[in-house]
Design a protein around this motif. Structure first.
Motif, mmCIF file in Angstrom:
data_model
loop_
_atom_site.group_PDB
_atom_site.id
_atom_site.type_symbol
_atom_site.label_atom_id
_atom_site.label_comp_id
_atom_site.label_asym_id
_atom_site.label_seq_id
_atom_site.Cartn_x
_atom_site.Cartn_y
_atom_site.Cartn_z
ATOM 1 N N THR A 116 19.704 86.370 13.760
ATOM 2 C CA THR A 116 20.785 87.019 14.502
ATOM 3 C C THR A 116 20.640 88.535 14.414
ATOM 4 O O THR A 116 19.918 89.049 13.554
ATOM 5 C CB THR A 116 22.166 86.531 14.026
ATOM 6 O OG1 THR A 116 23.121 86.824 15.053
ATOM 7 C CG2 THR A 116 22.612 87.166 12.716
ATOM 8 N N SER A 187 25.565 86.216 19.165
ATOM 9 C CA SER A 187 26.951 86.368 18.694
ATOM 10 C C SER A 187 27.889 85.463 19.500
ATOM 11 O O SER A 187 28.872 84.940 18.972
ATOM 12 C CB SER A 187 27.391 87.829 18.809
ATOM 13 O OG SER A 187 27.207 88.283 20.138
ATOM 14 N N HIS A 216 33.280 90.441 23.188
ATOM 15 C CA HIS A 216 33.923 90.478 21.865
ATOM 16 C C HIS A 216 35.102 91.470 21.803
ATOM 17 O O HIS A 216 35.858 91.463 20.831
ATOM 18 C CB HIS A 216 32.901 90.829 20.792
ATOM 19 C CG HIS A 216 31.803 89.809 20.646
ATOM 20 N ND1 HIS A 216 32.009 88.577 20.104
ATOM 21 C CD2 HIS A 216 30.489 89.842 20.994
ATOM 22 C CE1 HIS A 216 30.874 87.891 20.108
ATOM 23 N NE2 HIS A 216 29.942 88.633 20.654
ATOM 24 N N TYR A 222 32.643 91.887 16.993
ATOM 25 C CA TYR A 222 31.208 91.611 17.180
ATOM 26 C C TYR A 222 30.542 91.454 15.802
ATOM 27 O O TYR A 222 29.771 90.509 15.576
ATOM 28 C CB TYR A 222 30.618 92.771 17.991
ATOM 29 C CG TYR A 222 29.149 92.675 18.341
ATOM 30 C CD1 TYR A 222 28.555 91.483 18.725
ATOM 31 C CD2 TYR A 222 28.346 93.831 18.327
ATOM 32 C CE1 TYR A 222 27.206 91.425 19.066
ATOM 33 C CE2 TYR A 222 27.005 93.785 18.674
ATOM 34 C CZ TYR A 222 26.436 92.581 19.034
ATOM 35 O OH TYR A 222 25.102 92.530 19.374
ATOM 36 N N LYS A 226 28.782 87.914 14.107
ATOM 37 C CA LYS A 226 27.440 87.814 13.512
ATOM 38 C C LYS A 226 27.556 87.384 12.049
ATOM 39 O O LYS A 226 26.766 86.569 11.558
ATOM 40 C CB LYS A 226 26.710 89.156 13.596
ATOM 41 C CG LYS A 226 26.410 89.582 15.012
ATOM 42 C CD LYS A 226 24.925 89.839 15.208
ATOM 43 C CE LYS A 226 24.559 90.135 16.634
ATOM 44 N NZ LYS A 226 24.108 88.984 17.392
#
Ligand SMILES: CC(=O)N[C@H]1[C@@H](OP(=O)(O)OP(=O)(O)OC[C@H]2O[C@@H](n3ccc(=O)[nH]c3=O)[C@H](O)[C@@H]2O)O[C@H](CO)[C@@H](O)[C@@H]1O[C@H](C)C(=O)N[C@@H](C)C(=O)N[C@H](CCC(=O)O)C(=O)O
Ligand SMILES: Nc1ncnc2c1ncn2[C@@H]1O[C@H](COP(=O)(O)OP(=O)(O)OP(=O)(O)O)[C@@H](O)[C@H]1O
Ligand SMILES: N[C@H](CCC[C@H](N)C(=O)O)C(=O)O
Ligand SMILES: [Mg+2]
Length: 493
Positions: A116, A187, A216, A222, A226
């Motif tokens: 990610t 995300s 987001h 955001y 994650k």
């Protein structure tokens, strides 16, 4: 229990808490379906609250089409006596768990590593896939560019597919003998629980910068999305984070996984140092060993460190890993170089965020020997985060001698509106060197016509994409093809 075969609803929901079931669980589910228009007899229809509409509105349509059961957050007013309703607090999360069981809990039988971060996911996942194949393993890849089971390419529609498609792909990979799967975790995927129920052997964090605020809303959300990936990693997994990104430590604040680090700047489990970087290759030191790589750029030095760390954490021999890494090539559309007969260098790169554009242009700046011109052709996608538009134009101006602003994927926006927003980021002193050519082909041709020997043309934003999305229709368009076509105009008339 065979993956993807009809299973009883009771089995699918057996280990899930806090469900309210109306009707019999002793029914066979033949398929899991998210879209009422695709429901057939025996389907479990999952009603999700989406960004455009609410799947709950389509429950009656799904029942009419033959759905055996419905997973929802709210029961409809009219209950059908021959349908089973499963009520959950969060349909998306429960869907992940159900999809995992339906497809035989494949992730538990695979070594699954997720990547990610705002930038570098495709690069890291693809490098890992190439590396482990070269090490002799059968592998699967889930990425923005494509999904792959060994040599077989399965086109990808998302960076991370929805939970049903995802678990289906994992089951196929297992069936085809894969032992390792490397996947991108976007995300959106974490926020929408596309990965719920998956068992990861490891998670990698590359970096986090501005993107996707259309979805987001705040940078904080955001970051939380994650971080959610690391929060759900099991104790047996590793969490490998880039500690040069100041959010690296935040990501692993609440993880149960074993935390390991990589860095080009500070002490870390996997420590790298750039020695030199040229268009022909990059020289680095990684944990005291010197290595030459074919891929170049500081951002790739980070990607290679992450890949090296993950491979060693998965039990591979460090020396062998470095030797294999040294021959890897960049994935399609990631700093892909083309050379014209008149010695002009064209670089096609997927930089579609301010940070990625800055990294790529910074790398180009460092690669310049002297007075070569840098000509940047760049646009921004429609129906995506608008805040990045002026920022990307400003970055292009800061690092280039000449900037051509053009269209990316306008989607449902007017490309000229997007371009007007980009232009707001051009500093007045740079007006002269900046022009707007909405037609992307014409923009690329113009860049070539203005370039001289040694000059570098960067075509940013679309990388591997072979289409331009205009009002929901994907028209064939490939930056690489157009660049090669433009290079074919030599000698210039
Ligand atoms: C913003 C977003 O993530 N959207 C995804 C989401 O769609 P949505 O929430 O808009 O769905 P919706 O249209 O509101 O519909 C709600 C529900 O009603 C259902 N429905 C709708 C109509 C109907 O007649 N019957 C019916 O049952 C839909 O199937 C859906 O389940 O759920 C859909 C099904 O899983 C996804 O295909 C869709 O991805 C769209 C196409 C998309 O563009 N997503 C991008 C933003 C995305 O996910 N990107 C990330 C990250 C990329 C990156 O990091 O760079 C990715 O992982 O790809
Ligand atoms: N580690 C990195 N740090 C910053 N920028 C990077 C890094 N790796 C790649 N880039 C830049 O970002 C672009 C996108 O890289 P990549 O496709 O690997 O990212 P991604 O995270 O998969 O993107 P997406 O969100 O679209 O899936 C590259 O073309 C390059 O310009
Ligand atoms: N996965 C990213 C890709 C963006 C690529 C760029 N070419 C654009 O269309 O904005 C997104 O869907 O936001
Ligand atoms: Mg990607």
């Amino acid at each position: 229990m065979e993956a993807g075969q009809g299973k009883s609803l009771a089995t699918l929901v057996a280990n899930i808490e806090k469900l309210e079931i109306t009707g019999s669980s002793d029914v066979t589910i033949q398929s899991l379906i998210l879209d009422s228009r695709k429901v057939t007899t025996g389907s479990l229809f999952i009603a999700l609250r989406g960004t455009q509409t609410d799947g709950h509105q389509f429950i009656a349509t799904a029942v009419k089409a033959g759905a055996t059961a419905i997973l929802c957050e709210e029961l409809p007013d009219q209950i059908s006596s021959d349908v089973t309703y499963v009520k959950a607090a969060d349909s998306a999360q429960v869907m992940g768990l159900i999809a995992s069981t339906f497809y035989g809990n494949s992730s538990e039988k695979l070594t699954l590593v997720g990547v990610t971060g705002t930038n570098g996911k495709t690069s890291v996942a693809t490098f890992l896939f190439q590396l482990f194949r070269n090490l002799g393993y059968r592998c699967g890849l889930l990425s923005t560019v494509q999904n792959q089971v060994e040599d077989e390419v399965i086109p990808s529609t998302h960076t991370t597919p929805d939970a049903i498609a995802l678990n289906h792909l994992l089951a196929t990979m297992l069936e085809k003998g894969c032992s390792h799967v490397f996947m991108e975790v976007s995300s959106h995927a974490v926020a929408q629980h596309r990965i719920s129920g998956l068992h990861f052997a490891g998670g990698i964090f590359t970096n986090i910068t501005h993107d996707h605020l259309d979805f987001h809303k705040t940078f904080d959300n955001y970051i939380k999305a994650k971080k959610g990936f690391f929060d759900q990693l099991p104790k047996s997994a590793f969490a490998l984070v880039n500690v040069d990104d100041r959010r690296g430590s935040v990501m692993v604040q609440n993880t149960n996984a074993r935390v390991e680090t990589y860095s080009l700047q500070t002490l870390a489990t996997y420590k790298g140092k750039m020695i030199s970087d040229t268009l022909a290759g990059m020289h680095m030191e990684i944990n005291m060993r010197e290595v030459w790589f074919r891929v170049i750029g500081r951002f790739n030095a980070y990607n290679l460190l992450a890949v090296y760390g993950a491979a060693v954490l998965l039990g591979e021999d460090p020396e062998v890993v470095l030797t294999e890494l040294s021959i890897l090539k960049s994935p399609p559309g990631r700093f892909e170089q083309f050379h014209s007969a008149d010695h002009i260098v064209g670089i096609v790169d997927y930089a579609h965020t301010p940070d990625a554009l800055e990294n790529v242009l910074q790398t180009i700046t460092e690669l310049r020997n002297g007075n070569e011109k840098v000509i940047t052709v760049v646009g921004c996608g429609g129906n995506r985060d608008a805040e990045k538009r002026p920022k990307m134009a400003a970055i292009a101006c800061k690092f280039s001698n000449r900037v051509i602003l053009t269209s990316d994927n306008p989607r449902f926006e007017d490309p000229n509106d997007i371009l007007a927003q980009m232009q707001k980021g051009v500093p007045p002193l740079d007006y002269k060197k900046t022009s707007v050519i909405e037609d992307r082909k014409e923009a690329i041709f113009t860049a070539y016509s203005e370039a001289g020997p040694g000059d570098i043309i960067l075509i940013a934003g679309k990388g591997h994409e072979n289409y331009q999305d205009i009002k929901g229709v994907k028209h064939h368009f490939d930056d690489k093809e157009i660049l090669i076509e433009a290079f074919g105009n030599y000698p210039k008339s």
